[in-house]
Design a protein around this motif. Structure first.
Motif, short mmCIF file in Angstrom:
data_model
loop_
_atom_site.label_atom_id
_atom_site.label_comp_id
_atom_site.label_asym_id
_atom_site.label_seq_id
_atom_site.Cartn_x
_atom_site.Cartn_y
_atom_site.Cartn_z
N ALA A 269 13.60 0.59 4.68
CA ALA A 269 12.22 0.75 4.21
C ALA A 269 11.24 0.14 5.20
N HIS A 270 10.14 0.83 5.42
CA HIS A 270 9.06 0.35 6.28
C HIS A 270 7.81 0.27 5.40
N LEU A 271 7.31 -0.96 5.20
CA LEU A 271 6.20 -1.19 4.27
C LEU A 271 4.89 -1.38 5.01
N LEU A 272 3.83 -0.85 4.41
CA LEU A 272 2.46 -1.12 4.85
C LEU A 272 1.80 -1.96 3.76
N ASP B 45 -2.95 -6.28 3.79
CA ASP B 45 -3.52 -7.06 4.89
C ASP B 45 -3.27 -6.39 6.25
N MET B 46 -2.75 -5.14 6.21
CA MET B 46 -2.48 -4.30 7.39
C MET B 46 -1.24 -4.73 8.15
N ASN B 47 -0.51 -5.74 7.66
CA ASN B 47 0.78 -6.07 8.26
C ASN B 47 1.80 -5.00 7.85
N GLU B 48 2.82 -4.85 8.68
CA GLU B 48 3.91 -3.92 8.39
C GLU B 48 5.22 -4.71 8.36
N VAL B 49 6.05 -4.39 7.37
CA VAL B 49 7.28 -5.13 7.14
C VAL B 49 8.45 -4.16 7.07
N LEU B 50 9.54 -4.47 7.77
CA LEU B 50 10.77 -3.72 7.66
C LEU B 50 11.68 -4.42 6.65
N VAL C 66 0.83 -1.20 0.00
CA VAL C 66 0.00 0.00 0.00
C VAL C 66 0.87 1.25 0.00
N ASN C 67 1.90 1.24 0.83
CA ASN C 67 2.75 2.42 0.98
C ASN C 67 4.06 1.98 1.61
N ALA D 27 6.80 -3.67 13.93
CA ALA D 27 6.52 -4.28 12.63
C ALA D 27 6.23 -5.76 12.82
N ASP D 28 5.58 -6.35 11.81
CA ASP D 28 5.23 -7.77 11.88
C ASP D 28 6.34 -8.67 11.37
#
Length: 247
Positions: free
Chosen positions: A112-115, A118-123, A87-88, A153-154
């Protein structure tokens, strides 16, 4: 996407670190906004910034400028931005505190920090391929990831541009180029053509059905990048590639 839909999307991610990117102004669709950093605010990379990377994270989003410490970062950002589940993302947004191998507390700013949808966040930590594959560095990142709270983050990933399949990288470059343009009317026509075709259809049949030629090609690439039309992630953009409408 209407403003109401955009506000609903932001509300859905209200508990996330950040939400979807802002929409472009239809009257000024090529205006560029910073992701979140000004060049002089880069922190650890202020002395080594090589370039900026400008892209849209979806076909309706504002053009955003991301500052990169290396070409490798820019290449990885392009691959991340092209994934329909992303998403972003923000560059060098998130600090992770950890205890290093020497037993001393320290921290890192993650590249980078991803959204995700599925609303999970990934570094995502970016390194050149030789370092990303180095056993000692993988262990170092594993140590940091093991100490990273789920409130931050997840997941915590590591890789270079070569962590992405060659066909995927080529498709990502095409998505990036197509999104740099702005043609909502062609996007609408191609999406309607996909819905009219129904079920499975070829990429070439979709372009033919739209009767837009090169404009239709670029619109189809944008729609696939956004996940509104789907294909196998490792299939190229070619006439015989199998596609489906996600509606």
């Amino acid at each position: 996407m209407s403003n109401d839909r955009h506000e609903a999307d932001h509300h859905a991610y209200a508990n996330s670190t950040f939400g979807p990117p802002p929409l472009a102004d239809p009257d000024a669709p090529f205006r560029v906004e910073n992701s979140h950093l000004m060049k002089m605010e880069l922190g650890k990379s202020s002395s080594s910034c090589k370039l900026s990377f400008v892209t849209r994270l979806n076909r309706r989003a504002v053009l955003q400028e991301f500052w990169c410490a290396s070409y490798e970062e820019a290449a990885v950002y392009q691959n991340l931005a092209a994934h329909s589940d992303v998403v972003n993302f923000k560059e060098q947004l998130t600090r992770v505190d950890f205890v290093g191998g020497n037993g001393k507390p320290t921290y890192t700013k993650v590249d980078a920090h991803l959204l995700l949808k599925d609303m999970n966040e990934v570094l995502f930590s970016v390194k050149y391929d030789t370092k990303a594959r180095r056993k000692s560095y993988i262990e170092e990142i594993a140590n940091i990831a093991g100490q990273c709270s789920r409130q931050v983050a997840d997941r915590f990933n590591l890789g270079s541009r070569y962590a992405f399949h060659p066909v995927y990288r080529k498709c990502a470059a095409e998505i990036h180029k197509a999104r740099r343009g702005w043609d909502p009317e062609s996007d609408r026509i191609v999406l309607e053509a996909a819905n009219d075709l129904g079920g499975a259809f070829s990429f070439g049949a979709l372009i033919d059905r739209s009767m837009l030629g090169a404009k239709g090609y670029r619109a189809a690439v944008r729609l696939i990048g956004d996940g509104e039309i789907t294909k196998n992630i490792l299939d190229p953009f070619c006439p015989e590639t199998h596609c489906r409408s996600a509606a």
